[in-house]
Enzyme design. Structure first.
Site, PDB file in Angstrom:
ATOM      1  N   ASP A  74      15.233  14.194  14.753  1.00 34.56           N
ATOM      2  CA  ASP A  74      15.555  12.806  14.412  1.00 34.56           C
ATOM      3  C   ASP A  74      16.512  12.206  15.450  1.00 34.56           C
ATOM      4  OD1 ASP A  74      15.511  10.593  12.331  1.00 34.56           O
ATOM      5  OD2 ASP A  74      17.663  10.997  12.466  1.00 34.56           O
ATOM      6  N   THR A 116       7.263   4.009   5.978  1.00 34.39           N
ATOM      7  CA  THR A 116       6.904   5.404   5.752  1.00 34.39           C
ATOM      8  C   THR A 116       7.533   6.238   6.864  1.00 34.39           C
ATOM      9  OG1 THR A 116       4.992   5.537   7.210  1.00 34.39           O
ATOM     10  CG2 THR A 116       4.615   4.606   5.021  1.00 34.39           C
ATOM     11  N   ALA A 147       0.844  -1.201   0.000  1.00 31.99           N
ATOM     12  CA  ALA A 147       0.000   0.000   0.000  1.00 31.99           C
ATOM     13  C   ALA A 147       0.869   1.237   0.000  1.00 31.99           C
ATOM     14  CB  ALA A 147      -0.899   0.004   1.227  1.00 31.99           C
ATOM     15  N   LYS A 160      16.007   9.148  18.286  1.00 31.79           N
ATOM     16  CA  LYS A 160      16.912   7.994  18.413  1.00 31.79           C
ATOM     17  C   LYS A 160      17.436   7.873  19.832  1.00 31.79           C
ATOM     18  CE  LYS A 160      18.254   8.056  13.577  1.00 31.79           C
ATOM     19  NZ  LYS A 160      19.089   8.699  12.572  1.00 31.79           N
ATOM     20  N   ALA A 202      20.266   2.945  11.356  1.00 30.60           N
ATOM     21  CA  ALA A 202      19.839   2.181  10.163  1.00 30.60           C
ATOM     22  C   ALA A 202      20.099   0.679  10.339  1.00 30.60           C
ATOM     23  CB  ALA A 202      20.497   2.739   8.909  1.00 30.60           C
TER      24      ALA A 202
END
Ligand SMILES: NC(=O)c1ccc[n+]([C@@H]2O[C@H](COP(=O)([O-])OP(=O)(O)OC[C@H]3O[C@@H](n4cnc5c(N)ncnc54)[C@H](O)[C@@H]3O)[C@@H](O)[C@H]2O)c1
Ligand SMILES: N[C@@H](CCO)C(=O)O
Length: 807
Positions: free
Chosen positions: A671, A548, A497, A675, A604
């Protein structure tokens, strides 16, 4: 001894195949045949129509006649054809006379039903005996003797065995015999019950000490599960009589269970073979003890549309005779009990019956226990409908530990509620009751977890197909074959989707060309619609993969986890949201036995969160965290130079795929705050984002407007940054955006780092995390490497997906 079922003799083409199979036998053979497929039902229907006084029975009779005539037309030529037709016609006339009689008298007794019920076999056996050269024909109704309980006659074995031996003991050649038909002492027709042709063949085989019984049908043998539900089901090469009996009871309609008994007593090997695929090896049923190398379970079977009746009451505890009365009441109404479960507290008994009999069963129980219900000794007689029974069967389950544990653990993890369980002390069969709507999922997980399937499957629902999502699909596509071959793991994409469209397909979506398919076939999407569709699909071993950066997508995680769908997410919003929400998601996952994984949220693809979990789980205590956690910011401060101003480096970071879709999230420090929150939380401390001190290096004004305003204005900071950069260069220092946690204090901000510091040589978009713990104290643990980039992130997501499968 051979037996051919209704489909095997259902058409002229198939009868030709039967002839080939029979002719290829080296030995003398008795061949029992069923009626042409569907004919017995038509005959019985015609009789029912006749008794109801409708003329429709004529239509049924005409169809029966035409079907047989067509077969004769196709199998025979010339005079032979006319002679066979004449004989067939006489038999059909006889059938018609009886049915017309039924319609005239208005009475249809069990005796009459038995008389007409065997006409199909008489017709088919006659036609086939004429078609196979040199074959003789024997009338089974003259040899198989029963009592006079029309409709459910019991075989008189001593008389039958004597007659069969006398008639066929010395027989040489090929003899065709009708199945199903028998007669009583007076010579009146009786029948052997549903699936009776199998029984006829077994009776002949046992009486004649046949070397083998072959049941020829339209499937390749006993399958490990219903192939219409489990595409990976396969033929079981060999089974014991007991296993075959158990599997047949529970839905695998390959063989009629009572059939097994005569051959079992004589130890006659029995094959299940496919008339339409005679080369296939089939299944062999023998008395040989289970082979220790066999899997613990041989097959899975199920029956749907059953009802569970639970009788409950404290007044039942320790009272003798309750079960006797319960089962007698049901027996009197001719109600077959399929499963029984009683807890040792004796406080309740649950029984499963066919849903068609549920009302009658409830009434029978209520009237039998009227007094106990009135005085409260029994306080509940509850009927639950739309249920299924599933059973696993295997001789090797006996004395192997862990089967039930594994079974119910896997089912539970997939969110399937088990409503009742039964296992006999023979340990040959474990049966349990689930909702009809959970049947498919249950069969799939059980088939898979007991390695009946060749491979383990993980069903992936992907949300977001940008840089990370797109790379993930490419990696899955490249690695799929290897995982399947070496790890027996099948990663199956079952849903995709984007923000506009969604496509779901239980059978799998090929990664090649999925975007075109999504465009062409996709339905209008939306987070709620996608989530609802995933839950509705109720597919086993499923994982929702969020690629997303959406603030909304994490709002569906709780519902998905509650529906036993694991979550793997590259999106940091959930794990860095309110502490209570983060805890709630983790706790739902734990309670439901599914996974909530977000390794890529920090560094990551670097193994940071897993390492941290290992440290904490093994009893270490994190004392300090110092880290460079932004790939984008590290890249920016490594790239900035006299020729490349700050604004340009931001653009480059975006182009390299390091930055968030909106780079302001990186530049503002948000960001990194996310984290750091995640690391501190995973270290076991409670922290909210308001607890983190942020030292911004770009004024807030640049973050306030739209993204276009940001790109238009950001170059205004370049000159100032260049001045600061020159000073820094002269001092042989560099900038690092550092996150730090120590003694309950957390902060993020730009620092000037000197040569020799572990952060100084951190190149490109690399990240570095230093954990100082009780164990890693004098020399902290350091994890370092690419901390951003679509490929490494996708690889981290991929690894989390594999982790869901627990291989
Ligand atoms: N790029 C990296 O190095 C990196 C590293 C770690 C984590 N992540 C995280 O991975 C996620 C994806 O990053 P990306 O670089 O692939 O971004 P991207 O912008 O390339 O891809 C995101 C995709 O999601 C789609 N999307 C957004 N909202 C949606 C919604 N509500 N429903 C369906 N689709 C929606 C967008 O249209 C876009 O196609 C982000 O959360 C990011 O923080 C990225
Ligand atoms: N935008 C993030 C991606 C990795 O989480 C970064 O630059 O570090």
């Amino acid at each position: 001894m051979l037996k051919f079922g209704g489909t095997s003799v259902g058409s002229a083409g198939n009868i030709r195949k039967v002839k080939e199979i029979v002719k290829s036998q080296d030995d003398d053979a008795i061949v029992v045949v069923s009626a042409l497929g569907g004919i017995t039902d038509k005959i019985l229907n015609a009789a029912k129509m006749a008794i109801l006084g409708t003329d429709y029975f004529n239509t049924e009779l005409t169809m029966i006649r035409e079907r047989h005539e067509a077969v004769v037309d196709q199998l025979f030529d010339g005079e032979r054809k006319e002679a066979v037709k004449e004989q067939v016609s006489q038999l059909l006339d006889e059938l018609e006379r009886v049915i017309v009689g039924v319609s005239m008298i208005g009475e249809l007794t069990d005796k009459t039903l038995d008389k007409i019920g065997g006409f199909g076999e008489r017709l088919s056996s006659y036609i086939i005996s004429e078609f196979i050269d040199d074959a003789s024909w024997v009338d089974s109704s003259k040899l198989i003797k029963t009592d006079s309980a029309f409709g459910k006659a019991q075989v008189n074995f001593s008389l039958t065995n004597t007659l069969v031996k006398a008639a066929l003991g010395e027989f040489k050649g090929i003899c065709i015999a009708p199945g199903f038909v028998a007669s009583n002492a007076e010579g009146e027709y009786t029948t052997l019950g549903r699936g009776g042709s199998d029984y006829t063949a077994a009776i002949y085989a046992a009486a004649l000490d046949a070397s083998v019984l072959e049941i020829w049908t339209d499937v390749d043998g006993f399958m490990t599960a219903d192939p219409r539900v489990i595409s990976k089901a396969y033929v079981i090469e060999s089974l014991s009589y007991a296993e075959a009996m158990e599997l047949s009871h529970f839905g695998a309609k390959v063989i009629y269970p009572p059939t097994i008994l005569p051959v079992y007593k004589k130890g006659i090997p029995t094959y299940i073979k496919n008339t339409l695929n005679p080369q296939a090896p089939g299944s062999l049923i023998t008395s040989s003890q289970a082979n220790a190398k066999d899997r613990p379970i041989k097959g899975i079977s199920s029956i749907s549309n059953i009802s569970l009746i639970t009788v409950q009451g404290l007044g039942m505890v320790g009272v003798t005779g309750i079960s006797m009365r319960l089962f007698s009441a049901l027996a009197l109404q001719n109600i077959n009990v399929i499963l029984i479960s009683q807890a040792s507290s004796e406080n309740s008994i649950s029984i499963a019956v066919d849903t068609g009999k549920a009302d009658a069963a409830e009434q029978a129980i209520r009237s039998e226990f009227e007094r106990e219900i009135m005085n409260g000794r029994i306080n509940k007689v509850e009927v639950e409908n739309e249920l299924s029974i599933v059973a696993i069967v295997g001789e090797n389950m006996k004395h192997s530990t862990g089967i039930a544990g594994k079974l119910f653990n896997t089912i539970g993890k997939n969110g399937v509620n088990i409503m009742a369980i039964a296992q006999g002390a023979s340990e040959l069969n474990i049966s349990w009751v689930v909702k009809n709507s959970d049947l498919r999922k249950t069969l799939n997980v059980v088939h898979e977890s007991f390695f009946l399937s060749e491979n383990m499957e993980v069903n992936v629902f992907l949300l977001g197909m940008g840089l990370v999502g797109g790379n993930l699909l490419t990696q899955i596509q490249q690695q799929q074959e290897k995982l399947l071959k070496e790890k027996r793991l099948k990663i199956k994409l079952v849903g995709v989707a984007n923000s506009r469209k969604m496509l779901l397909d239980r059978e799998g979506i090929a990664i090649d060309g999925f975007r075109d398919r999504l465009d062409a076939e996709g339905q209008a999407s939306g987070l709620k619609a996608y989530k609802d569709a995933i839950i509705e699909m109720n597919i086993f071993n499923s994982v929702f993969v969020d690629c997303t950066a959406s603030n909304e997508s994490p709002t569906v995680y709780a519902d998905l986890l509650n529906a036993n769908v694991s979550i793997v997410t590259a999106n940091k919003v959930a794990a860095s949201s309110d502490y209570d929400n983060y805890r709630k998601l983790k706790s739902i996952a734990k309670t439901k036995g599914v996974k909530f994984l977000f390794e890529t949220n920090v560094g990551a693809g670097l193994p940071i969160i897993n390492t941290l979990n290992d440290l904490v789980n093994s009893g270490d205590k994190i004392l300090k965290i110092e880290a460079v956690l932004s790939g984008t910011l590290n890249y920016i401060f490594n790239t900035i130079s006299a020729d490349v101003p700050l604004s340009k480096t931001i653009q480059l970071a975006k182009e390299e795929g390091y930055s968030e879709p909106d780079p302001r999230i990186d530049l503002s420090g948000i960001d990194v705050v996310r984290k750091l929150l995640i690391l501190v939380r995973e270290s076991g401390y409670k922290i909210e984002k308001e607890d983190v001190l942020i030292n911004k290096f770009i004024p807030d004004a640049y973050f306030d407007g739209s993204i276009d305003d940001f790109w238009a204005n950001i170059s205004q900071v370049d000159a100032d940054f260049e001045q600061r950069r020159q000073r820094l260069e002269a001092e042989k220092k560099c900038w690092r955006f550092v996150a730090k946690y120590e003694n309950g204090q957390s902060e993020v901000g730009l620092q000037e780092v000197e040569q020799g510091h572990p952060f100084y040589d951190l190149q490109g978009s690399n990240n570095l995390v230093m954990f100082t713990s009780e164990r890693y104290n004098e020399f902290p643990m350091i994890i370092k490497g690419y901390g951003a980039g679509a490929a490494v992130t996708a690889a981290g997501v991929f690894a989390d997906i594999i982790r869901v499968s627990n291989i």
